[in-house]
Enzyme design. Structure first.
Site, mmCIF file in Angstrom:
data_model
loop_
_atom_site.group_PDB
_atom_site.id
_atom_site.type_symbol
_atom_site.label_atom_id
_atom_site.label_comp_id
_atom_site.label_asym_id
_atom_site.label_seq_id
_atom_site.Cartn_x
_atom_site.Cartn_y
_atom_site.Cartn_z
ATOM 1 N N SER A 53 0.792 -1.234 0.000
ATOM 2 C CA SER A 53 0.000 0.000 0.000
ATOM 3 C C SER A 53 0.819 1.275 0.000
ATOM 4 O O SER A 53 0.240 2.367 -0.104
ATOM 5 C CB SER A 53 -0.953 0.005 1.203
ATOM 6 O OG SER A 53 -2.030 -0.880 0.990
ATOM 7 N N LYS A 106 0.143 3.623 -2.753
ATOM 8 C CA LYS A 106 -0.947 4.604 -2.677
ATOM 9 C C LYS A 106 -0.413 6.028 -2.604
ATOM 10 O O LYS A 106 -1.151 6.979 -2.880
ATOM 11 C CB LYS A 106 -1.841 4.309 -1.473
ATOM 12 C CG LYS A 106 -2.701 3.049 -1.619
ATOM 13 C CD LYS A 106 -3.606 2.878 -0.404
ATOM 14 C CE LYS A 106 -4.615 1.742 -0.594
ATOM 15 N NZ LYS A 106 -4.058 0.411 -0.369
ATOM 16 N N SER A 143 -6.115 2.866 4.616
ATOM 17 C CA SER A 143 -5.571 2.214 3.427
ATOM 18 C C SER A 143 -6.672 1.490 2.664
ATOM 19 O O SER A 143 -6.469 0.395 2.133
ATOM 20 C CB SER A 143 -4.461 1.229 3.819
ATOM 21 O OG SER A 143 -3.550 1.047 2.772
#
Length: 435
Positions: free
Chosen positions: A124, A127, A182
Protein backbone atom coordinates in the site's frame (compact mmCIF):
# COMPACT_ATOMS: atom_id res chain seq x y z
CA UNK A 1 -5.19 4.17 23.91
CA UNK A 2 -6.37 3.63 20.34
CA UNK A 3 -8.88 0.88 19.75
CA UNK A 4 -7.29 -2.09 17.99
CA UNK A 5 -8.82 -3.25 14.75
CA UNK A 6 -10.00 -6.81 14.22
CA UNK A 7 -8.51 -8.76 11.36
CA UNK A 8 -9.96 -12.06 10.25
CA UNK A 9 -7.85 -15.21 10.33
CA UNK A 10 -8.65 -15.67 6.66
CA UNK A 11 -7.09 -12.34 5.84
CA UNK A 12 -3.97 -12.93 7.92
CA UNK A 13 -3.45 -16.34 6.40
CA UNK A 14 -3.89 -15.12 2.82
CA UNK A 15 -0.97 -16.69 0.98
CA UNK A 16 1.13 -15.47 -1.91
CA UNK A 17 0.15 -18.58 -3.83
CA UNK A 18 -3.51 -17.62 -3.72
CA UNK A 19 -2.66 -14.09 -4.79
CA UNK A 20 -0.83 -15.32 -7.86
CA UNK A 21 -3.75 -17.53 -8.89
CA UNK A 22 -6.18 -14.63 -8.58
CA UNK A 23 -6.84 -13.01 -11.99
CA UNK A 24 -5.91 -9.40 -12.53
CA UNK A 25 -9.54 -8.35 -12.88
CA UNK A 26 -11.42 -9.80 -9.93
CA UNK A 27 -15.08 -9.82 -9.10
CA UNK A 28 -16.26 -7.23 -6.63
CA UNK A 29 -15.95 -8.06 -2.95
CA UNK A 30 -19.30 -9.62 -1.93
CA UNK A 31 -21.52 -7.13 -0.16
CA UNK A 32 -22.22 -9.59 2.61
CA UNK A 33 -18.50 -9.87 3.29
CA UNK A 34 -18.07 -6.12 3.40
CA UNK A 35 -21.04 -5.81 5.74
CA UNK A 36 -19.63 -8.49 8.03
CA UNK A 37 -16.34 -6.65 8.25
CA UNK A 38 -18.11 -3.46 9.26
CA UNK A 39 -19.94 -5.25 12.08
CA UNK A 40 -16.62 -5.63 13.91
CA UNK A 41 -16.99 -2.02 15.01
CA UNK A 42 -16.00 1.46 13.92
CA UNK A 43 -12.28 0.65 13.61
CA UNK A 44 -12.53 -2.93 12.53
CA UNK A 45 -12.26 -2.96 8.78
CA UNK A 46 -9.66 -5.54 7.95
CA UNK A 47 -6.22 -3.96 7.47
CA UNK A 48 -4.83 -6.96 5.62
CA UNK A 49 -2.85 -4.83 3.23
CA UNK A 50 -1.83 -2.05 5.59
CA UNK A 51 -0.99 -4.03 8.69
CA UNK A 52 2.27 -4.95 10.30
CA UNK A 53 2.80 -8.65 9.78
CA UNK A 54 6.46 -9.65 9.61
CA UNK A 55 8.12 -11.35 6.71
CA UNK A 56 6.97 -11.66 3.13
CA UNK A 57 8.23 -13.41 0.02
CA UNK A 58 11.83 -14.56 0.19
CA UNK A 59 11.98 -15.88 -3.39
CA UNK A 60 14.83 -13.48 -4.19
CA UNK A 61 17.42 -13.71 -1.44
CA UNK A 62 19.88 -11.32 -3.04
CA UNK A 63 19.41 -8.08 -4.99
CA UNK A 64 20.59 -7.84 -8.59
CA UNK A 65 24.28 -7.13 -9.02
CA UNK A 66 23.45 -4.12 -11.18
CA UNK A 67 20.50 -1.82 -10.51
CA UNK A 68 19.38 1.60 -11.66
CA UNK A 69 21.82 4.45 -11.04
CA UNK A 70 19.18 7.20 -10.96
CA UNK A 71 20.32 9.50 -8.16
CA UNK A 72 23.94 8.37 -8.28
CA UNK A 73 26.20 5.46 -9.13
CA UNK A 74 26.47 4.23 -5.55
CA UNK A 75 22.71 3.84 -5.30
CA UNK A 76 22.90 1.22 -8.05
CA UNK A 77 25.21 -0.99 -6.02
CA UNK A 78 23.92 -3.77 -3.76
CA UNK A 79 24.57 -3.59 -0.04
CA UNK A 80 24.97 -0.71 2.39
CA UNK A 81 26.03 2.63 0.93
CA UNK A 82 27.21 5.18 3.48
CA UNK A 83 30.15 7.59 3.68
CA UNK A 84 30.83 8.43 7.32
CA UNK A 85 33.03 11.34 8.28
CA UNK A 86 35.26 11.11 11.32
CA UNK A 87 33.15 11.06 14.46
CA UNK A 88 29.93 10.19 12.66
CA UNK A 89 27.58 7.75 14.42
CA UNK A 90 27.56 4.18 13.15
CA UNK A 91 24.49 2.86 11.39
CA UNK A 92 21.97 1.06 13.62
CA UNK A 93 22.55 -2.62 14.24
CA UNK A 94 20.03 -5.31 13.51
CA UNK A 95 18.46 -3.82 10.38
CA UNK A 96 16.74 -6.59 8.41
CA UNK A 97 14.88 -4.72 5.66
CA UNK A 98 15.58 -6.03 2.17
CA UNK A 99 15.89 -2.42 1.08
CA UNK A 100 15.97 0.95 2.85
CA UNK A 101 16.95 4.58 2.37
CA UNK A 102 17.35 7.71 4.51
CA UNK A 103 17.37 11.13 2.86
CA UNK A 104 17.24 14.82 3.69
CA UNK A 105 13.85 15.89 2.44
CA UNK A 106 14.89 19.43 1.56
CA UNK A 107 18.32 19.07 -0.04
CA UNK A 108 17.57 15.65 -1.52
CA UNK A 109 20.83 14.24 -0.15
CA UNK A 110 20.68 10.48 0.40
CA UNK A 111 22.47 9.98 3.72
CA UNK A 112 22.58 6.18 3.54
CA UNK A 113 20.91 3.36 1.66
CA UNK A 114 20.72 -0.39 1.31
CA UNK A 115 19.73 -1.86 -2.07
CA UNK A 116 18.02 1.45 -2.85
CA UNK A 117 16.93 0.47 -6.37
CA UNK A 118 15.93 -3.13 -5.72
CA UNK A 119 12.58 -3.64 -7.43
CA UNK A 120 10.25 -5.15 -4.84
CA UNK A 121 6.47 -5.38 -4.33
CA UNK A 122 5.41 -2.09 -2.69
CA UNK A 123 2.07 -3.02 -1.08
CA UNK A 124 0.00 0.00 0.00
CA UNK A 125 2.93 2.40 -0.04
CA UNK A 126 2.11 2.60 -3.76
CA UNK A 127 -0.95 4.60 -2.68
CA UNK A 128 1.43 7.56 -2.27
CA UNK A 129 1.87 7.58 -6.04
CA UNK A 130 -1.87 7.15 -6.48
CA UNK A 131 -2.54 10.16 -4.26
CA UNK A 132 0.18 12.31 -5.80
CA UNK A 133 -1.27 11.55 -9.23
CA UNK A 134 -5.01 11.79 -8.65
CA UNK A 135 -5.42 14.17 -5.70
CA UNK A 136 -4.87 17.39 -7.71
CA UNK A 137 -7.54 16.38 -10.23
CA UNK A 138 -10.50 16.09 -7.85
CA UNK A 139 -11.69 19.01 -5.70
CA UNK A 140 -12.03 17.88 -2.09
CA UNK A 141 -15.62 19.18 -1.86
CA UNK A 142 -16.79 17.21 -4.91
CA UNK A 143 -19.34 14.50 -4.09
CA UNK A 144 -19.91 11.11 -5.70
CA UNK A 145 -22.67 8.55 -5.34
CA UNK A 146 -21.03 5.15 -5.33
CA UNK A 147 -22.16 2.56 -7.85
CA UNK A 148 -21.53 -1.15 -7.50
CA UNK A 149 -19.26 -1.04 -10.54
CA UNK A 150 -17.00 1.43 -8.70
CA UNK A 151 -16.08 -1.32 -6.24
CA UNK A 152 -15.30 -4.01 -8.80
CA UNK A 153 -11.81 -5.40 -9.18
CA UNK A 154 -10.70 -5.30 -5.55
CA UNK A 155 -8.45 -8.16 -4.55
CA UNK A 156 -9.48 -10.83 -2.07
CA UNK A 157 -8.81 -9.76 1.51
CA UNK A 158 -8.43 -6.08 0.58
CA UNK A 159 -8.36 -3.56 3.38
CA UNK A 160 -11.62 -1.60 3.48
CA UNK A 161 -12.70 1.65 5.06
CA UNK A 162 -16.38 0.81 4.61
CA UNK A 163 -17.54 2.56 1.45
CA UNK A 164 -21.08 1.50 0.48
CA UNK A 165 -22.77 1.53 -2.90
CA UNK A 166 -25.68 3.96 -3.33
CA UNK A 167 -24.18 6.23 -0.67
CA UNK A 168 -22.66 9.62 -1.40
CA UNK A 169 -19.18 10.65 -0.22
CA UNK A 170 -17.04 13.71 -0.66
CA UNK A 171 -13.57 13.43 -2.16
CA UNK A 172 -12.28 14.56 1.25
CA UNK A 173 -14.01 11.58 2.91
CA UNK A 174 -12.52 9.17 0.42
CA UNK A 175 -8.96 10.46 0.81
CA UNK A 176 -9.23 10.04 4.57
CA UNK A 177 -10.25 6.45 3.87
CA UNK A 178 -7.20 5.99 1.65
CA UNK A 179 -4.64 7.48 4.01
CA UNK A 180 -5.98 6.41 7.39
CA UNK A 181 -7.42 2.96 6.68
CA UNK A 182 -5.57 2.21 3.43
CA UNK A 183 -9.03 1.47 2.04
CA UNK A 184 -8.88 -0.19 -1.35
CA UNK A 185 -12.61 0.53 -1.67
CA UNK A 186 -11.89 4.26 -1.42
CA UNK A 187 -9.06 3.91 -3.95
CA UNK A 188 -11.35 2.22 -6.46
CA UNK A 189 -14.08 4.84 -6.08
CA UNK A 190 -11.58 7.66 -6.60
CA UNK A 191 -10.19 5.76 -9.58
CA UNK A 192 -13.71 5.54 -11.02
CA UNK A 193 -14.04 9.30 -10.59
CA UNK A 194 -10.71 9.64 -12.44
CA UNK A 195 -11.95 7.72 -15.48
CA UNK A 196 -11.60 4.16 -14.23
CA UNK A 197 -8.86 1.84 -12.98
CA UNK A 198 -7.06 1.33 -16.33
CA UNK A 199 -6.91 5.09 -16.93
CA UNK A 200 -5.69 5.69 -13.39
CA UNK A 201 -2.96 3.06 -13.75
CA UNK A 202 -1.80 4.77 -16.94
CA UNK A 203 -1.82 8.15 -15.20
CA UNK A 204 0.19 6.75 -12.30
CA UNK A 205 2.76 5.17 -14.61
CA UNK A 206 3.14 8.42 -16.53
CA UNK A 207 3.56 10.40 -13.31
CA UNK A 208 6.14 7.90 -12.02
CA UNK A 209 8.07 8.40 -15.26
CA UNK A 210 7.88 12.18 -14.84
CA UNK A 211 9.25 11.85 -11.30
CA UNK A 212 12.07 9.65 -12.68
CA UNK A 213 10.85 6.74 -10.59
CA UNK A 214 12.15 4.22 -13.12
CA UNK A 215 11.95 1.17 -10.84
CA UNK A 216 8.17 1.37 -10.61
CA UNK A 217 5.73 -0.66 -12.69
CA UNK A 218 2.07 -0.05 -11.83
CA UNK A 219 -0.55 -2.77 -12.28
CA UNK A 220 -3.15 -1.75 -9.68
CA UNK A 221 -3.82 1.67 -8.15
CA UNK A 222 -4.05 0.32 -4.60
CA UNK A 223 -0.78 -1.64 -4.36
CA UNK A 224 -2.45 -5.04 -4.14
CA UNK A 225 -0.13 -7.90 -5.12
CA UNK A 226 -0.10 -8.46 -8.85
CA UNK A 227 2.52 -10.05 -11.06
CA UNK A 228 4.96 -7.42 -12.26
CA UNK A 229 3.90 -4.70 -9.82
CA UNK A 230 7.12 -3.38 -8.28
CA UNK A 231 8.75 -0.26 -6.93
CA UNK A 232 11.83 0.51 -4.84
CA UNK A 233 12.86 2.31 -1.67
CA UNK A 234 14.25 5.08 -3.87
CA UNK A 235 11.05 5.50 -5.89
CA UNK A 236 8.76 5.37 -2.86
CA UNK A 237 10.82 8.16 -1.32
CA UNK A 238 10.40 10.21 -4.49
CA UNK A 239 6.62 9.69 -4.32
CA UNK A 240 6.47 10.85 -0.71
CA UNK A 241 8.63 13.88 -1.39
CA UNK A 242 6.52 14.95 -4.35
CA UNK A 243 3.24 14.34 -2.51
CA UNK A 244 4.33 16.39 0.47
CA UNK A 245 4.36 19.47 -1.77
CA UNK A 246 0.55 19.35 -1.71
CA UNK A 247 -1.25 20.79 1.32
CA UNK A 248 -4.07 18.22 1.13
CA UNK A 249 -1.60 15.35 0.91
CA UNK A 250 0.17 16.67 4.04
CA UNK A 251 -3.13 17.00 5.85
CA UNK A 252 -4.32 13.49 5.08
CA UNK A 253 -1.05 11.66 5.73
CA UNK A 254 -0.54 13.37 9.11
CA UNK A 255 -4.10 12.83 10.40
CA UNK A 256 -4.23 10.30 13.22
CA UNK A 257 -8.01 9.88 13.63
CA UNK A 258 -11.13 11.04 11.82
CA UNK A 259 -14.83 10.36 11.40
CA UNK A 260 -16.03 8.51 8.30
CA UNK A 261 -19.61 8.68 6.99
CA UNK A 262 -21.77 5.70 7.86
CA UNK A 263 -25.39 4.77 7.18
CA UNK A 264 -28.63 6.71 7.50
CA UNK A 265 -30.90 6.28 10.50
CA UNK A 266 -34.22 7.86 11.44
CA UNK A 267 -34.65 9.84 14.62
CA UNK A 268 -37.80 9.97 16.75
CA UNK A 269 -39.28 12.57 14.44
CA UNK A 270 -38.76 10.32 11.45
CA UNK A 271 -36.01 12.48 9.99
CA UNK A 272 -33.06 10.77 8.35
CA UNK A 273 -29.62 11.46 9.78
CA UNK A 274 -26.33 10.04 8.63
CA UNK A 275 -24.18 8.41 11.26
CA UNK A 276 -20.39 8.29 11.26
CA UNK A 277 -17.74 6.06 12.77
CA UNK A 278 -14.17 6.58 13.87
CA UNK A 279 -11.21 5.57 11.78
CA UNK A 280 -7.59 5.53 12.86
CA UNK A 281 -4.41 5.84 10.85
CA UNK A 282 -2.61 2.52 10.32
CA UNK A 283 0.77 4.33 10.54
CA UNK A 284 1.78 3.21 14.01
CA UNK A 285 4.65 5.66 14.41
CA UNK A 286 2.00 8.35 14.08
CA UNK A 287 -0.61 6.87 16.42
CA UNK A 288 1.70 5.16 18.91
CA UNK A 289 -0.42 2.01 18.82
CA UNK A 290 1.68 -1.13 19.43
CA UNK A 291 4.94 0.78 19.07
CA UNK A 292 6.32 3.96 20.61
CA UNK A 293 5.01 7.11 18.98
CA UNK A 294 7.83 8.80 17.05
CA UNK A 295 8.15 12.42 18.07
CA UNK A 296 8.16 14.65 15.03
CA UNK A 297 6.51 12.15 12.68
CA UNK A 298 4.24 13.68 10.05
CA UNK A 299 3.21 10.73 7.84
CA UNK A 300 3.52 9.23 5.21
CA UNK A 301 2.24 5.68 4.36
CA UNK A 302 2.58 2.07 5.40
CA UNK A 303 1.58 -1.17 3.73
CA UNK A 304 1.53 -4.93 3.97
CA UNK A 305 0.79 -7.89 1.74
CA UNK A 306 1.83 -11.50 2.13
CA UNK A 307 4.10 -11.14 -0.91
CA UNK A 308 5.55 -7.69 -0.19
CA UNK A 309 5.87 -8.05 3.54
CA UNK A 310 5.71 -4.80 5.50
CA UNK A 311 6.64 -1.55 3.77
CA UNK A 312 6.82 1.98 5.14
CA UNK A 313 7.78 5.48 4.09
CA UNK A 314 7.84 8.16 6.75
CA UNK A 315 8.70 11.83 7.13
CA UNK A 316 9.81 13.39 10.40
CA UNK A 317 11.05 16.77 11.54
CA UNK A 318 13.41 17.93 14.29
CA UNK A 319 14.11 21.60 14.47
CA UNK A 320 14.58 22.79 10.90
CA UNK A 321 15.65 19.41 9.55
CA UNK A 322 13.23 17.11 7.77
CA UNK A 323 14.12 13.51 6.92
CA UNK A 324 12.48 10.87 4.77
CA UNK A 325 12.91 7.15 5.43
CA UNK A 326 11.73 4.11 3.50
CA UNK A 327 12.02 0.50 4.67
CA UNK A 328 10.85 -2.49 2.61
CA UNK A 329 10.18 -6.00 3.84
CA UNK A 330 12.09 -6.51 7.11
CA UNK A 331 13.08 -10.16 7.46
CA UNK A 332 12.85 -10.26 11.25
CA UNK A 333 9.69 -12.13 12.21
CA UNK A 334 8.55 -9.59 14.78
CA UNK A 335 5.42 -7.47 14.81
CA UNK A 336 5.93 -3.78 13.99
CA UNK A 337 9.50 -4.44 12.83
CA UNK A 338 9.14 -2.07 9.88
CA UNK A 339 8.36 0.77 12.29
CA UNK A 340 11.14 -0.13 14.68
CA UNK A 341 13.73 -0.14 11.90
CA UNK A 342 12.35 3.07 10.43
CA UNK A 343 12.59 4.78 13.83
CA UNK A 344 16.19 3.60 14.23
CA UNK A 345 17.12 4.97 10.82
CA UNK A 346 15.43 8.30 11.53
CA UNK A 347 17.25 8.59 14.86
CA UNK A 348 20.52 7.85 13.09
CA UNK A 349 19.75 10.31 10.31
CA UNK A 350 19.05 13.19 12.68
CA UNK A 351 22.22 12.42 14.65
CA UNK A 352 24.34 11.93 11.54
CA UNK A 353 23.19 14.99 9.59
CA UNK A 354 26.25 17.07 8.81
CA UNK A 355 28.65 14.25 9.63
CA UNK A 356 28.17 12.09 6.52
CA UNK A 357 28.86 12.69 2.86
CA UNK A 358 25.81 12.02 0.68
CA UNK A 359 25.91 8.83 -1.35
CA UNK A 360 23.33 10.03 -3.84
CA UNK A 361 20.45 12.41 -4.35
CA UNK A 362 16.71 12.42 -4.83
CA UNK A 363 16.47 13.67 -8.39
CA UNK A 364 14.20 16.45 -9.57
CA UNK A 365 11.24 15.63 -11.82
CA UNK A 366 11.42 15.83 -15.59
CA UNK A 367 14.19 15.38 -18.09
CA UNK A 368 16.58 17.65 -16.20
CA UNK A 369 16.40 15.37 -13.18
CA UNK A 370 16.87 12.25 -15.28
CA UNK A 371 20.09 13.57 -16.81
CA UNK A 372 21.70 14.86 -13.61
CA UNK A 373 25.38 14.12 -12.91
CA UNK A 374 25.94 11.08 -10.73
CA UNK A 375 26.01 11.91 -7.03
CA UNK A 376 28.35 9.40 -5.45
CA UNK A 377 29.94 11.57 -2.81
CA UNK A 378 32.37 13.24 -5.23
CA UNK A 379 30.09 15.33 -7.45
CA UNK A 380 28.88 18.82 -6.69
CA UNK A 381 25.30 18.98 -5.50
CA UNK A 382 24.72 22.50 -6.77
CA UNK A 383 23.15 21.12 -9.92
CA UNK A 384 21.58 18.05 -8.36
CA UNK A 385 19.58 19.69 -5.60
CA UNK A 386 16.25 18.01 -6.10
CA UNK A 387 13.49 20.53 -6.39
CA UNK A 388 10.03 19.03 -6.36
CA UNK A 389 7.15 19.57 -8.74
CA UNK A 390 4.38 21.95 -7.87
CA UNK A 391 0.75 20.90 -8.13
CA UNK A 392 0.65 21.93 -11.78
CA UNK A 393 3.66 19.79 -12.62
CA UNK A 394 6.19 22.61 -12.81
CA UNK A 395 9.11 23.06 -10.46
CA UNK A 396 8.74 25.67 -7.75
CA UNK A 397 12.10 25.27 -6.05
CA UNK A 398 13.14 23.61 -2.83
CA UNK A 399 10.54 23.15 -0.17
CA UNK A 400 11.10 24.09 3.42
CA UNK A 401 10.51 22.42 6.74
CA UNK A 402 7.70 24.88 7.38
CA UNK A 403 5.96 23.53 4.30
CA UNK A 404 4.99 20.32 6.07
CA UNK A 405 3.55 22.26 8.96
CA UNK A 406 1.66 24.55 6.59
CA UNK A 407 -0.95 21.93 5.75
CA UNK A 408 -2.61 22.19 9.16
CA UNK A 409 -1.95 25.81 10.11
CA UNK A 410 -5.44 26.80 9.03
CA UNK A 411 -6.83 24.42 11.63
CA UNK A 412 -4.56 25.40 14.50
CA UNK A 413 -4.21 29.13 13.89
CA UNK A 414 -1.19 31.33 13.35
CA UNK A 415 -0.41 31.47 17.06
CA UNK A 416 0.58 27.80 16.97
CA UNK A 417 3.12 28.30 14.20
CA UNK A 418 6.23 28.09 16.37
CA UNK A 419 5.27 24.78 17.95
CA UNK A 420 3.66 23.38 14.84
CA UNK A 421 6.68 24.11 12.69
CA UNK A 422 8.86 22.06 15.03
CA UNK A 423 6.41 19.19 15.37
CA UNK A 424 4.23 19.06 12.24
CA UNK A 425 1.51 16.88 13.71
CA UNK A 426 -2.21 17.05 14.33
CA UNK A 427 -2.99 18.51 17.75
CA UNK A 428 -4.25 15.14 19.03
CA UNK A 429 -0.91 13.49 18.38
CA UNK A 430 1.14 16.37 19.78
CA UNK A 431 -1.00 16.41 22.91
CA UNK A 432 -0.53 12.66 23.41
CA UNK A 433 3.24 13.02 23.05
CA UNK A 434 3.27 15.34 26.06
CA UNK A 435 1.24 13.00 28.28
Amino acid sequence: MPTPSCTSTHVRDHTRKSVRRTPARRAAVPLATAAALLLCGPLTVAPAYAADQPGGSTDEVKPPAHMSTVGGKRLGRPGIQVDLKQGAPALPKGLSGKSWLVADAESGDVLASYNAHWQLPPASTLKMLFADTVLPKLPKTKTHKVELSDLEGMGEGSSLVGVKENYTYTVHDLWLGVFLRSGNDAVHVLSAMNGGVPATVRDMQAHAKYLNARDTHVVTPDGYDEKGQVSSAYDLTLFARSGLQKADFREYCSTATAQFPGTYTKDKKGEKNRSSFGIQNTNRLLTGYGVEHYKGIAGVKNGYTSHAGSTFTGVAQRGDRVLLVTVMNPQKAEANEVYKESAKLLDWGFEASGSVNPVGTLVRPGTAGASHPSADGKDSHKDTQASVSADNGSSNGLWTAAGIAGGSLALLGAAAFGVHRRWPLPELVRRRSRD
